[in-house]
Structure formats: C-alpha cells, structure tokens
Design a protein around this motif. Sequence first.
Motif, PDB file in Angstrom:
ATOM      1  N   ARG A 215       0.839  -1.202   0.000  1.00 52.76           N
ATOM      2  CA  ARG A 215       0.000   0.000   0.000  1.00 52.76           C
ATOM      3  C   ARG A 215       0.869   1.245   0.000  1.00 52.76           C
ATOM      4  O   ARG A 215       1.948   1.265   0.610  1.00 52.76           O
ATOM      5  N   VAL A 216       0.409   2.274  -0.673  1.00 53.83           N
ATOM      6  CA  VAL A 216       1.081   3.571  -0.654  1.00 53.83           C
ATOM      7  C   VAL A 216       0.114   4.568  -0.045  1.00 53.83           C
ATOM      8  O   VAL A 216      -0.994   4.778  -0.566  1.00 53.83           O
ATOM      9  N   ASN A 217       0.507   5.126   1.092  1.00 54.78           N
ATOM     10  CA  ASN A 217      -0.373   6.044   1.836  1.00 54.78           C
ATOM     11  C   ASN A 217      -1.738   5.397   2.101  1.00 54.78           C
ATOM     12  O   ASN A 217      -2.783   6.004   1.908  1.00 54.78           O
ATOM     13  N   LYS A 218      -1.700   4.092   2.486  1.00 53.11           N
ATOM     14  CA  LYS A 218      -2.854   3.294   2.882  1.00 53.11           C
ATOM     15  C   LYS A 218      -3.773   2.915   1.721  1.00 53.11           C
ATOM     16  O   LYS A 218      -4.827   2.317   1.932  1.00 53.11           O
ATOM     17  N   GLY A 219      -3.383   3.254   0.499  1.00 55.60           N
ATOM     18  CA  GLY A 219      -4.212   2.915  -0.659  1.00 55.60           C
ATOM     19  C   GLY A 219      -3.506   1.934  -1.585  1.00 55.60           C
ATOM     20  O   GLY A 219      -2.270   1.816  -1.572  1.00 55.60           O
ATOM     21  N   ARG A 220      -4.280   1.213  -2.367  1.00 57.66           N
ATOM     22  CA  ARG A 220      -3.692   0.302  -3.361  1.00 57.66           C
ATOM     23  C   ARG A 220      -2.918   1.124  -4.396  1.00 57.66           C
ATOM     24  O   ARG A 220      -3.265   2.276  -4.667  1.00 57.66           O
ATOM     25  N   ALA A 221      -1.913   0.518  -4.972  1.00 62.84           N
ATOM     26  CA  ALA A 221      -1.097   1.218  -5.965  1.00 62.84           C
ATOM     27  C   ALA A 221      -0.659   0.224  -7.036  1.00 62.84           C
ATOM     28  O   ALA A 221      -0.539  -0.973  -6.786  1.00 62.84           O
ATOM     29  N   ALA A 222      -0.442   0.745  -8.232  1.00 64.05           N
ATOM     30  CA  ALA A 222      -0.001  -0.088  -9.350  1.00 64.05           C
ATOM     31  C   ALA A 222       1.514  -0.145  -9.389  1.00 64.05           C
ATOM     32  O   ALA A 222       2.210   0.659  -8.759  1.00 64.05           O
TER      33      ALA A 222
END
Length: 341
Positions: free
Chosen positions: A71-78
């Motif tokens: 996670r990047v900053n608590k969000g999913r990321a590609a």
Amino acid sequence: MQRIIGGKPGGRPKAVQPPGTVPGPAALPAVARVRVDEGSEGQRLDNFLLKLFKGVPKTHVYRVIRSGEVRVNKGRAAADTRLALGDEVRLPPVRMADRSAEPPAPAREFPVVFEDEHLIAVDKPAGVAVHGGSGVSFGVIEQLRQARPAAKFLELVHRLDKETSGLLLLAKKRSALTALQDQFRSRETGKTYAALVPGAWPANKKVIDVPLHKFLTAEGERRVRTVEVDHDQARRSITLVKVAKKFTDFTLLDVTIKTGRTHQIRVHLAHEGHPIAGDAKYGDFALNKSLARGDAVPGHKFPRMFLHARRLRFEHPATGEVIELEAPLPTECEALLKVLR
C-alpha cells in the motif's frame, strides 16, 4: 560548453548518503512501513520494491503489488506508481535471501573526470564490472557506495562492458538520473569509443546499419548476433566508424554509436571482418592469445580488449549546459600503439 579531459572542475562537493535498504534479518516477519526519502523520490513502485526485497523473485514482488498487500499512503497502488517524497509504503511479510554471510564490496574510488552535486563521471578501468550480478559479486557502483557511506543516492546512468574501459556516468540525485537516462534513450548524447582492430579497415566503410539479436547460449551466457532485417526479434543498430590511425597490421578506429545495444560495437566490427583486438567473446581467439603472449607485437604483451569509451557529450541535467568529457587512452593501450607506430 564545458570540455573536460581527465580532470574535474573545482573541489569535491559535500558527500551525500547511499540508497537505503530494509533493515533487519533475511525476512520481514511482519508488516513494515517505510517512508520515501529523496533518494527514492520519483521512482516506480516496482523498482523501489525490487531494490528493497533483495533475493525475492520478481514474480512474487508483482504478485504482492497486484494483490493489494503493498500500500502507498494506505491505498492500493499499481506497479508503475511514481513515489513522492514522504510517501508511506506498507511492506507485507516476505522472505528474502540471507546475505549476512556475504562480505561487503571493498570500498574503492575511481579516477574522477567530472563531479558536482548532481553527477559524477569516472574513468572505469578494464576488467571491472559496473555492478554485481551474473557471477560477479560487486562492481563500480557497489564499491563507490562503500567508499562514500554518506551518499544518499548513487546510481548508474548507463553501463559499460566489464572488459571496456573509459567514461562512466553516475547520478547523485534521482532527478539527474531520470534526466540523463532520457537523454541516453533519445540518443541525445554523443559517445565515442577507441577500438583497435586487425587488418586495414576500408576508409569508405563509415556506417554499419545491421540489426542485432540478444540471446542466451546453452550455458546461460548472454550473447549477441547479427540477424536479417525481417527477423522477428531484430533490433535496428547503427554504428558510425572513422579511421583514426593506420598501422601495418592494425587500424585504430573512432566509433560512435547511434543506438545503444548490448555488445553493439563488438558484434558490428566482428561482422565486418575486423573484430576488436583482445575481444574474448567475438574476437579472433588465435590473435588474442598471440597478443597476450607478446607474439603478435614482439616484445609487448596485451592481455585485454582494446575498446575504450574516450568521449562523452551530454546536457547537464540541472543547468542544460553542454558537457563534453574525455578520458585519455589507458597506459597499456598507449604503450601498444607506441610499439605499433
């Protein structure tokens, strides 16, 4: 335009610190969180993780990205997400190769041709790899990082074959790395090599435009060969050749590459019937042995490949100024030419 030959302007800038790695043992037993520092700012998420997860298969790294475990900053990321300064990256538990038993690369500085706070250009000796891998424990980049423990960022801009000597660029900031690599990709840099070949090179042969194909041998060794234009894996490759000096049995060439393929100069010159003197992969092996023993040039032993990156021209990544660097021929190459004269 700055033009520098075998030296550097001014004093050395203050040192900065090498890229960090995940601390701790050979495994992350629990979730970890790391902050993106200036050394990793602007980097793709997949490349960031591949550097952190030493020894972890690429397939697993991409799997944990796709699954959302990273996670990047608590969000999913590609995988192609660009990281920003201060981003928090969540790292899932992964098992990494235990490198604690591996001795660190020995600290070593290399002759500096140019250096400022953005980049460094060194004169790489022949026989030294630019980085570890493929059976090589360490190279220029690992040794320089050991020699400069305070450096926050130090990365290769481009590569040279282990057997090739000459100018090698390294970036000291990610912004410099991306800007310089963009120049290399778009062929906006000028790279000229000195190459000694057996025989008389035809003066009217100035352009080699022959496609190349990279492959692995049965032993797993990387090799390159020329192929027809219609080959399904052909990559167009262009080399410019100029006769610099003629000798009785050899020709010294100035070679400029317009495309940057693996082993391009070595394969193109061999394709034309004039392999580089001392080239152990694509050369004349009988001649190479004779050169190494001192038989080909009586009284002078030459055990290396005569290919030297002697000139490099590029725009400074911060100022836009045209920089032209030159690295004189190594002593052993000059000595051989002196005997040939």
